[in-house]
Design a protein around this motif. Structure first.
Motif, mmCIF file in Angstrom:
data_model
loop_
_atom_site.group_PDB
_atom_site.id
_atom_site.type_symbol
_atom_site.label_atom_id
_atom_site.label_comp_id
_atom_site.label_asym_id
_atom_site.label_seq_id
_atom_site.Cartn_x
_atom_site.Cartn_y
_atom_site.Cartn_z
ATOM 1 N N LEU A 126 0.899 -0.944 0.106
ATOM 2 C CA LEU A 126 -0.265 0.311 0.043
ATOM 3 C C LEU A 126 0.549 1.219 -0.316
ATOM 4 O O LEU A 126 1.743 1.749 1.153
ATOM 5 N N SER A 127 0.765 2.022 -1.099
ATOM 6 C CA SER A 127 1.274 3.286 -0.687
ATOM 7 C C SER A 127 0.165 4.735 -1.212
ATOM 8 O O SER A 127 -1.093 4.532 -1.188
ATOM 9 N N TYR A 128 0.695 5.795 -0.687
ATOM 10 C CA TYR A 128 -0.058 6.825 -0.734
ATOM 11 C C TYR A 128 0.365 8.289 -0.916
ATOM 12 O O TYR A 128 1.876 7.663 -1.662
ATOM 13 N N ILE A 129 -0.642 8.627 -1.780
ATOM 14 C CA ILE A 129 -0.375 10.277 -2.181
ATOM 15 C C ILE A 129 -1.660 11.260 -1.592
ATOM 16 O O ILE A 129 -2.667 11.257 -1.162
ATOM 17 N N ILE A 130 -0.728 11.722 -0.704
ATOM 18 C CA ILE A 130 -1.389 13.171 -0.323
ATOM 19 C C ILE A 130 -1.828 13.792 -0.972
ATOM 20 O O ILE A 130 -0.244 14.428 -1.295
ATOM 21 N N ALA A 131 -2.343 14.847 -0.720
ATOM 22 C CA ALA A 131 -2.805 16.215 -2.203
ATOM 23 C C ALA A 131 -3.541 16.856 -0.988
ATOM 24 O O ALA A 131 -4.636 16.674 0.061
ATOM 25 N N SER A 132 -2.919 18.194 -1.633
ATOM 26 C CA SER A 132 -3.624 19.577 -0.379
ATOM 27 C C SER A 132 -3.390 20.866 -1.510
ATOM 28 O O SER A 132 -2.312 21.125 -1.556
ATOM 29 N N ASP A 232 -2.263 16.702 9.375
ATOM 30 C CA ASP A 232 -3.173 17.269 9.458
ATOM 31 C C ASP A 232 -3.612 16.613 11.040
ATOM 32 O O ASP A 232 -5.121 16.385 11.346
ATOM 33 N N GLU A 233 -2.720 15.360 11.590
ATOM 34 C CA GLU A 233 -4.176 15.153 13.010
ATOM 35 C C GLU A 233 -4.919 14.690 12.539
ATOM 36 O O GLU A 233 -5.476 14.037 13.173
ATOM 37 N N LYS A 234 -5.199 13.720 11.675
ATOM 38 C CA LYS A 234 -6.287 13.060 11.359
ATOM 39 C C LYS A 234 -5.992 11.420 10.721
ATOM 40 O O LYS A 234 -7.108 10.740 11.452
ATOM 41 N N ALA A 235 -4.985 11.356 10.125
ATOM 42 C CA ALA A 235 -4.442 10.372 9.277
ATOM 43 C C ALA A 235 -3.536 10.021 10.108
ATOM 44 O O ALA A 235 -2.121 10.645 10.095
ATOM 45 N N LEU A 236 -2.515 8.557 9.795
ATOM 46 C CA LEU A 236 -1.677 8.167 10.620
ATOM 47 C C LEU A 236 -1.497 6.749 9.587
ATOM 48 O O LEU A 236 -1.066 6.034 9.509
ATOM 49 N N LEU A 237 -0.171 7.361 8.964
ATOM 50 C CA LEU A 237 0.921 6.691 7.863
ATOM 51 C C LEU A 237 1.877 5.879 8.583
ATOM 52 O O LEU A 237 2.969 5.976 9.421
ATOM 53 N N THR A 238 1.218 4.288 8.787
ATOM 54 C CA THR A 238 2.007 3.318 10.018
ATOM 55 C C THR A 238 3.750 2.824 9.634
ATOM 56 O O THR A 238 4.335 1.944 10.245
ATOM 57 N N GLY A 239 3.385 2.590 7.889
ATOM 58 C CA GLY A 239 3.909 1.556 7.352
ATOM 59 C C GLY A 239 4.637 0.489 8.094
ATOM 60 O O GLY A 239 2.588 0.225 7.932
ATOM 61 N N ASP A 240 5.122 0.109 8.669
ATOM 62 C CA ASP A 240 5.105 -1.367 8.866
ATOM 63 C C ASP A 240 5.242 -1.876 10.354
ATOM 64 O O ASP A 240 5.430 -2.208 10.414
ATOM 65 N N THR A 241 5.188 -0.525 10.576
ATOM 66 C CA THR A 241 4.931 -0.712 12.543
ATOM 67 C C THR A 241 3.819 -1.453 13.103
ATOM 68 O O THR A 241 3.583 -2.069 14.122
ATOM 69 N N LEU A 242 2.743 -0.694 12.262
ATOM 70 C CA LEU A 242 0.603 -1.133 13.076
ATOM 71 C C LEU A 242 0.777 -1.560 11.952
ATOM 72 O O LEU A 242 0.495 -0.497 10.698
ATOM 73 N N ILE A 281 -6.969 8.181 12.179
ATOM 74 C CA ILE A 281 -6.942 6.195 11.008
ATOM 75 C C ILE A 281 -6.188 5.850 10.585
ATOM 76 O O ILE A 281 -5.398 7.411 10.226
ATOM 77 N N VAL A 282 -5.835 4.868 10.716
ATOM 78 C CA VAL A 282 -4.690 4.736 10.588
ATOM 79 C C VAL A 282 -4.614 4.073 8.372
ATOM 80 O O VAL A 282 -5.128 3.269 8.651
ATOM 81 N N LEU A 283 -3.022 4.559 8.462
ATOM 82 C CA LEU A 283 -3.568 3.773 7.233
ATOM 83 C C LEU A 283 -1.772 2.550 6.612
ATOM 84 O O LEU A 283 -0.711 3.647 7.043
ATOM 85 N N PRO A 284 -1.213 1.591 6.926
ATOM 86 C CA PRO A 284 -0.762 0.730 6.698
ATOM 87 C C PRO A 284 0.153 0.997 5.622
ATOM 88 O O PRO A 284 -0.509 1.310 4.304
#
Length: 364
Positions: A126-132, A232-242, A281-284
């Motif tokens: 799972l990878s991510y694009i953070i957009a604002s 933004d204090e709302k979502a947490l990208l946790t890698g392979d930690t959680l 919100i956790v996003l691994p």
């Protein structure tokens, strides 16, 4: 006749009526599969020349069939026989190895930003694009640069940063390629052994993306440099930690004493993450199951994960003891993958050959 993974991926994305027939040995099917595929235990009999095994599967009329095996040889036997029977059938080129590069997406929307989750459905990455407000950051890129560039273009986004949560052991990082192609800085958490040029991420490093901030939280345990990112204090990208249903493994490239020490670090890192608001919100960076083409993000709140993952309710001593007893089989080729990611160059190999196989980063 064969069809490549990208074509099959597009057909599934478009909801094209397709009958995907998996003819691998059962143990391979149990480890990883294409979402929505139908299984027939036909591998042995097909390779012995007994095509009558295909009589045991009912295929709807006027349906296109794609047959699947590990590398594309046995599935070709099945497809050839089905075509003799008047059925429009193709074999998946490269088999499940080829499918490991297939992907789909999902999106999370917030007041000031969006997060696009890119899922390698055939690998679990799972990878991510953070957009604002027209700016973007890519985190844990595992697909070809063209995929991310396509999505950036479709959303009118200007790439500002490329970021990693850690040096990965199950897939080849495409982050360096993307940063170089787009002339943007590459950020890696430290300490790590990378031998190429990058910008360092330390605890509480802050990235500005559009109208939001992304804050680094050093979370060692899976690896010593492992870092999570609070968006933004709302979502947490946790890698392979959680993960949504487990925690990271501390044993890769470590002896028994090092594994125990890293397990203790992981416990402390998890406690730090669990101190964040329950609705975070956790996003691994990985999932252990094939990802459906449903556009539904793989996510969970911290409160839900803490409730469902029993190890997160344990004392440090109990956590470490339990974790060490549950370490799964070592990922295939992980030493070679780590070496390539440290050097930042895999131009001399076929990524499909090195990355093939299910993901084994989580312990639950």
């Amino acid at each position: 006749m064969s069809v490549n993974a990208e074509t099959l991926r597009a057909w599934i994305e478009e909801d094209k009526p397709i009958f995907i027939l998996d003819v691998r040995p059962k143990e391979q099917r149990d480890e990883w599969q294409i979402p929505g595929s139908i299984y027939l235990d036909a591998y042995k009999r097909l390779n012995e020349g007994d095509t009558s095994v295909l009589d045991e599967i009912s295929i709807p009329e006027n349906t296109e069939v794609v047959t699947v095996c590990a590398a594309g040889r046995t599935s070709q036997i099945a497809a050839t026989e089905l075509r003799k029977r008047g059925i429009k059938a193709s074999s998946l080129e490269g088999g499940m190895k080829g499918w490991s590069l297939a992907w789909n997406t999902a999106k999370l929307s917030f007041d000031n930003f969006e997060i696009i989750q890119l899922r390698r459905t055939g690998k679990g990455c799972l990878s991510y694009i953070i957009a604002s407000h027209g700016e973007a950051a890519i985190v844990d890129a595992s697909l070809s640069p063209e995929v991310y560039e396509q999505i950036l273009g479709e959303n009118n986004l200007t790439l500002k940063y490329v970021i990693e949560t850690h040096i990965h052991a199950d897939h080849l990082s495409r982050s360096k390629q993307i940063a170089e192609r787009n002339n943007v800085p590459l950020y890696l958490p430290t300490p790590n052994k990378a031998t190429f040029t990058f910008q360092s991420v330390k605890d509480e490093t802050v990235f500005k993306v559009g109208d939001i901030t992304v804050k680094a939280i050093h979370t060692p345990g899976h690896t010593l440099e492992s870092t999570s990112y609070l968006v933004d204090e709302k979502a947490l990208l946790t890698g392979d930690t959680l993960f949504i249903d487990g925690v990271g493994r501390p044993d890769l490239k470590a002896d028994t004493d090092e594994t125990t020490a890293k397990a203790k670090l992981l416990y402390q890192s998890l406690q730090a993450l669990l101190s964040l608001p329950d609705d975070t919100i956790v996003l691994p960076a990985h999932t252990g199951k094939p990802v459906d083409f449903d556009h539904k993000p793989l996510q969970a709140t911290l409160a839900t994960i803490q409730k469902n993952v029993a190890m997160l309710q344990m004392s440090e001593e109990e956590f470490v003891s339990t974790l060490l007893q549950r370490i799964p089989a070592t990922p295939a080729n992980y030493l070679s993958i780590v070496e390539k990611n440290i050097k930042g160059d895999f131009s001399d190999i076929n990524p499909v050959d090195l990355e093939a196989g299910a993901n084994r980063c989580a312990i639950s």
